[in-house]
Design a protein around this motif. Sequence first.
Motif, PDB file in Angstrom:
ATOM      1  N   ASP A 164       0.801  -1.168   0.066  1.00 32.98           N
ATOM      2  CA  ASP A 164      -0.201   0.023  -0.062  1.00 32.98           C
ATOM      3  C   ASP A 164       0.793   1.358  -0.020  1.00 32.98           C
ATOM      4  O   ASP A 164       0.708   2.189  -0.649  1.00 32.98           O
ATOM      5  N   ILE A 165       1.941   1.456   0.724  1.00 37.25           N
ATOM      6  CA  ILE A 165       2.830   2.440   1.032  1.00 37.25           C
ATOM      7  C   ILE A 165       3.582   2.819  -0.298  1.00 37.25           C
ATOM      8  O   ILE A 165       3.804   3.648  -1.032  1.00 37.25           O
ATOM      9  N   PHE A 166       4.072   1.667  -0.865  1.00 32.35           N
ATOM     10  CA  PHE A 166       5.014   1.700  -2.176  1.00 32.35           C
ATOM     11  C   PHE A 166       4.171   1.999  -3.221  1.00 32.35           C
ATOM     12  O   PHE A 166       4.280   2.765  -4.166  1.00 32.35           O
ATOM     13  N   ARG A 167       2.564   1.586  -3.302  1.00 27.78           N
ATOM     14  CA  ARG A 167       1.829   2.014  -4.323  1.00 27.78           C
ATOM     15  C   ARG A 167       1.202   3.739  -4.309  1.00 27.78           C
ATOM     16  O   ARG A 167       1.303   4.179  -5.335  1.00 27.78           O
ATOM     17  N   ASN A 168       1.499   4.047  -2.928  1.00 26.56           N
ATOM     18  CA  ASN A 168       1.449   5.607  -3.035  1.00 26.56           C
ATOM     19  C   ASN A 168       2.506   6.319  -3.392  1.00 26.56           C
ATOM     20  O   ASN A 168       2.212   7.537  -3.417  1.00 26.56           O
ATOM     21  N   ASN A 203      12.488   4.319  -8.539  1.00 25.01           N
ATOM     22  CA  ASN A 203      13.795   4.040  -7.693  1.00 25.01           C
ATOM     23  C   ASN A 203      13.241   3.315  -6.707  1.00 25.01           C
ATOM     24  O   ASN A 203      14.296   3.111  -5.491  1.00 25.01           O
ATOM     25  N   ALA A 204      12.158   2.732  -6.242  1.00 23.87           N
ATOM     26  CA  ALA A 204      11.691   1.904  -5.058  1.00 23.87           C
ATOM     27  C   ALA A 204      11.340   0.574  -5.776  1.00 23.87           C
ATOM     28  O   ALA A 204      10.442   0.522  -6.851  1.00 23.87           O
ATOM     29  N   LEU A 205      11.429  -0.495  -5.191  1.00 24.42           N
ATOM     30  CA  LEU A 205      10.739  -1.846  -5.506  1.00 24.42           C
ATOM     31  C   LEU A 205      10.495  -2.564  -4.362  1.00 24.42           C
ATOM     32  O   LEU A 205      11.313  -2.681  -3.201  1.00 24.42           O
ATOM     33  N   PHE A 206       9.265  -3.049  -4.351  1.00 25.10           N
ATOM     34  CA  PHE A 206       8.745  -4.168  -3.485  1.00 25.10           C
ATOM     35  C   PHE A 206       8.589  -5.493  -3.841  1.00 25.10           C
ATOM     36  O   PHE A 206       7.733  -5.526  -4.851  1.00 25.10           O
ATOM     37  N   ASP A 232       2.593  -5.268 -10.820  1.00 26.89           N
ATOM     38  CA  ASP A 232       2.716  -3.913 -11.560  1.00 26.89           C
ATOM     39  C   ASP A 232       3.504  -2.548 -11.031  1.00 26.89           C
ATOM     40  O   ASP A 232       3.822  -2.604  -9.668  1.00 26.89           O
ATOM     41  N   GLY A 233       3.928  -2.118 -11.760  1.00 30.36           N
ATOM     42  CA  GLY A 233       4.516  -0.754 -11.230  1.00 30.36           C
ATOM     43  C   GLY A 233       5.609  -1.269 -10.479  1.00 30.36           C
ATOM     44  O   GLY A 233       6.841  -2.047 -10.817  1.00 30.36           O
ATOM     45  N   CYS A 234       5.979  -0.743  -9.037  1.00 29.91           N
ATOM     46  CA  CYS A 234       6.989  -0.968  -8.367  1.00 29.91           C
ATOM     47  C   CYS A 234       6.707  -2.242  -7.430  1.00 29.91           C
ATOM     48  O   CYS A 234       7.539  -2.372  -6.320  1.00 29.91           O
ATOM     49  N   VAL A 235       5.772  -2.871  -7.612  1.00 30.00           N
ATOM     50  CA  VAL A 235       5.337  -4.139  -6.794  1.00 30.00           C
ATOM     51  C   VAL A 235       5.503  -5.447  -7.486  1.00 30.00           C
ATOM     52  O   VAL A 235       4.577  -5.412  -8.630  1.00 30.00           O
ATOM     53  N   VAL A 236       5.997  -6.270  -6.862  1.00 27.78           N
ATOM     54  CA  VAL A 236       6.133  -7.617  -7.394  1.00 27.78           C
ATOM     55  C   VAL A 236       5.688  -8.640  -6.350  1.00 27.78           C
ATOM     56  O   VAL A 236       6.144  -8.724  -5.421  1.00 27.78           O
TER      57      VAL A 236
END
Length: 337
Positions: A164-168, A203-206, A232-236
């Motif tokens: 949730d925090i990374f998607r923000n 620049n962030a990856l989860f 998707d995006g920075c979330v795997v």
Amino acid sequence: SFQDYPTVKCLQHCPTAAMAEILRVHDFSYCQWFMKKAENAVDKPAFIDIDTMVNEHTKTAALKASGGVCAAVDAVLESSNKGRYFSKVCDEDFQIRPSSAFVAVRPPGHHAGAAGDPGAVGLGFCLINNVAVGAAYAMQVHSDKVKKVAVFDFDVHHGNGTEDIFRNLSPRSINTIVRMPFGNASVTQDVYKPWKDDDDSQNALFISVHGHGKVKGDEKNTFYPGGGAETDGCVVNVPMTGGFDTDKWRRAVVEHVLPRLNDFKPDLILLSAGFDAHEGDENNYDMAHLSEEDYAWVTRQVMEIAGGCQAKVVSVLEGGYSVQGKDSSRLVRCARA
């Protein structure tokens, strides 16, 4: 427990994180809500949702847990004892700076989203998302050394709060539940909470590898917290439907985690180190069957990736509830491994 490891430096105290660090990733209204609940729970602990309790000491414990992660980030990144938090707990000069650190703190954090419980399924004993606080702190305070940060979560439960925090980090619209006197209401809200720059999401990856699907032997209930299937995006997300053993889990790490970390080339890797996928941990409801050696193996793999891109590694305790036997408990054996 560390007497057999003379090269390990053990610090017994954690500094208290400033609210400025917490509010990079959490909403003030959420923090104010749970902290007031905790301050008022003087005579006896109080539930703030279906599974998470607080008392008068909770605020201090939660802020020190996050402060401990910030201190560990300082320890592995600073060339001298100038770190904002590390200098508060260690006044000696290290001849060689550590390349990694393990932060043994509670309460855990990976189920705590920006506004608390992102899925209305309970906070899972979490209050402040310690790894997210550490990641944002590194990007902001150590911006000269950390351009890219990755979080790898291997707790048996999905790190829904961290996701949730990374998607923000990118603008988005979400449906939130607002508590009303006569019931709850669903409200659509636009959210955007970058840590440093507009390109933080690049620049962030989860990455999360976790149990997923129905609870074994109980087709009515989904394995907590549910979700964690979309990438998707920075979330795997790597959902392990139907449970997993050593071979299945290691194969998922080799195929889906290590290549992404290697390609991303982070400057800092934070591990959400949950040990509740251990075969002896009853809290995984027979979803997982890992051993201490599996945790030692995955740490070695991550350290090898880190060495290749000169990254530092900070591991942060999440789940792991098999504590019988104290120093010989499964939790301690996993952390030691």
